[in-house]
Write a protein that holds these residues in place. Structure first.
Motif, mmCIF file in Angstrom:
data_model
loop_
_atom_site.group_PDB
_atom_site.id
_atom_site.type_symbol
_atom_site.label_atom_id
_atom_site.label_comp_id
_atom_site.label_asym_id
_atom_site.label_seq_id
_atom_site.Cartn_x
_atom_site.Cartn_y
_atom_site.Cartn_z
ATOM 1 N N LEU A 102 20.292 67.029 8.147
ATOM 2 C CA LEU A 102 19.035 66.296 8.014
ATOM 3 C C LEU A 102 17.864 67.262 7.815
ATOM 4 O O LEU A 102 17.008 67.049 6.949
ATOM 5 C CB LEU A 102 18.798 65.425 9.257
ATOM 6 N N ALA A 103 17.829 68.324 8.609
ATOM 7 C CA ALA A 103 16.755 69.309 8.471
ATOM 8 C C ALA A 103 16.795 69.945 7.081
ATOM 9 O O ALA A 103 15.748 70.148 6.446
ATOM 10 C CB ALA A 103 16.878 70.370 9.554
ATOM 11 N N SER A 104 17.995 70.232 6.603
ATOM 12 C CA SER A 104 18.143 70.823 5.273
ATOM 13 C C SER A 104 17.639 69.867 4.206
ATOM 14 O O SER A 104 16.929 70.263 3.276
ATOM 15 C CB SER A 104 19.613 71.175 5.034
ATOM 16 N N LEU A 105 18.000 68.584 4.345
ATOM 17 C CA LEU A 105 17.549 67.592 3.371
ATOM 18 C C LEU A 105 16.037 67.425 3.394
ATOM 19 O O LEU A 105 15.399 67.286 2.345
ATOM 20 C CB LEU A 105 18.243 66.255 3.620
ATOM 21 N N GLN A 106 15.459 67.440 4.575
ATOM 22 C CA GLN A 106 14.007 67.329 4.678
ATOM 23 C C GLN A 106 13.345 68.524 3.990
ATOM 24 O O GLN A 106 12.336 68.376 3.292
ATOM 25 C CB GLN A 106 13.572 67.248 6.139
ATOM 26 N N GLU A 107 13.909 69.698 4.190
ATOM 27 C CA GLU A 107 13.374 70.898 3.560
ATOM 28 C C GLU A 107 13.501 70.800 2.043
ATOM 29 O O GLU A 107 12.602 71.196 1.305
ATOM 30 C CB GLU A 107 14.097 72.136 4.101
ATOM 31 N N GLN A 108 14.617 70.237 1.571
ATOM 32 C CA GLN A 108 14.813 70.067 0.127
ATOM 33 C C GLN A 108 13.790 69.087 -0.449
ATOM 34 O O GLN A 108 13.251 69.303 -1.540
ATOM 35 C CB GLN A 108 16.236 69.576 -0.177
ATOM 36 N N VAL A 109 13.532 68.019 0.274
ATOM 37 C CA VAL A 109 12.531 67.044 -0.175
ATOM 38 C C VAL A 109 11.170 67.717 -0.262
ATOM 39 O O VAL A 109 10.428 67.538 -1.240
ATOM 40 C CB VAL A 109 12.485 65.824 0.777
ATOM 41 N N LEU A 110 10.834 68.496 0.757
ATOM 42 C CA LEU A 110 9.551 69.205 0.724
ATOM 43 C C LEU A 110 9.517 70.209 -0.424
ATOM 44 O O LEU A 110 8.481 70.396 -1.067
ATOM 45 C CB LEU A 110 9.302 69.911 2.058
ATOM 46 N N ALA A 111 10.659 70.864 -0.694
ATOM 47 C CA ALA A 111 10.712 71.840 -1.779
ATOM 48 C C ALA A 111 10.518 71.162 -3.129
ATOM 49 O O ALA A 111 9.860 71.704 -4.020
ATOM 50 C CB ALA A 111 12.043 72.597 -1.739
ATOM 51 N N GLY A 123 31.797 65.311 19.642
ATOM 52 C CA GLY A 123 30.671 64.467 19.245
ATOM 53 C C GLY A 123 29.380 65.277 19.152
ATOM 54 O O GLY A 123 28.586 65.097 18.220
ATOM 55 N N GLU A 124 29.178 66.177 20.114
ATOM 56 C CA GLU A 124 27.975 67.012 20.094
ATOM 57 C C GLU A 124 27.980 67.922 18.870
ATOM 58 O O GLU A 124 26.938 68.155 18.258
ATOM 59 C CB GLU A 124 27.879 67.834 21.378
ATOM 60 N N LYS A 125 29.160 68.438 18.498
ATOM 61 C CA LYS A 125 29.246 69.278 17.310
ATOM 62 C C LYS A 125 28.879 68.470 16.069
ATOM 63 O O LYS A 125 28.154 68.942 15.197
ATOM 64 C CB LYS A 125 30.663 69.844 17.156
ATOM 65 N N LYS A 126 29.375 67.219 16.000
ATOM 66 C CA LYS A 126 29.068 66.366 14.846
ATOM 67 C C LYS A 126 27.572 66.060 14.782
ATOM 68 O O LYS A 126 26.972 66.064 13.709
ATOM 69 C CB LYS A 126 29.871 65.071 14.915
ATOM 70 N N VAL A 127 26.974 65.794 15.940
ATOM 71 C CA VAL A 127 25.536 65.509 15.984
ATOM 72 C C VAL A 127 24.750 66.738 15.545
ATOM 73 O O VAL A 127 23.778 66.641 14.782
ATOM 74 C CB VAL A 127 25.108 65.049 17.401
#
Length: 135
Positions: A53-62, A42-46
């Motif tokens: 999520l961090a990657s997607l946020q960075e993509q949105v900012l990009a 579960g921790e690995k999945k989280v």
């Protein structure tokens, strides 16, 4: 002495776990191990979800580019300023309440002093009248 040794042996036997208890302990140990593995998975999945999520946020900012980053920075700065102003307002309100209470105390003290002064003036007039009568 034999009775004491017999009691000691029976106490030792009673303190040892029964076969059922040993089996239950082994079963619980297996369950704990299995649950530990599930928690790890579960921790690995989280962790993977957080990374995504961090990657997607960075993509949105990009996609928004410099303009979006500037707006985000401005919003954060304004939020900090609002927080600072709220603290200043709260401090001012507390100060106002304190000064209002002090003013009320001073006004009450002033009233008492004025009443005392009027009483002393009345006594002074009475004494002057008494002196004039004596003359």
């Amino acid at each position: 002495r034999a009775a004491l040794e017999k009691r000691l042996d029976s106490a030792r036997a009673a303190s040892q776990p029964s076969e059922a208890e040993v089996a239950r302990l082994a079963e619980l140990a297996k369950e704990i191990k299995a649950l530990g593995k599930r928690v790890g998975e579960g921790e690995k999945k989280v962790g993977a979800a957080d990374a995504t999520l961090a990657s997607l946020q960075e993509q949105v900012l990009a996609v928004g580019g410099i303009k979006l980053r500037a707006q985000k920075s401005k919003v954060e700065t304004l939020g900090e300023q609002v927080s600072g102003l709220q603290q200043a307002v709260t401090k001012a309100e507390v100060g106002l309440e304190s000064k209002t209470a002090a003013q009320a105390k001073l006004e009450a003290s002033l009233s008492k002093q004025q009443a005392a002064a009027e009483g002393l003036e009345r006594q002074g007039r009475e004494l002057e009248e008494g002196v004039k009568k004596l003359e």
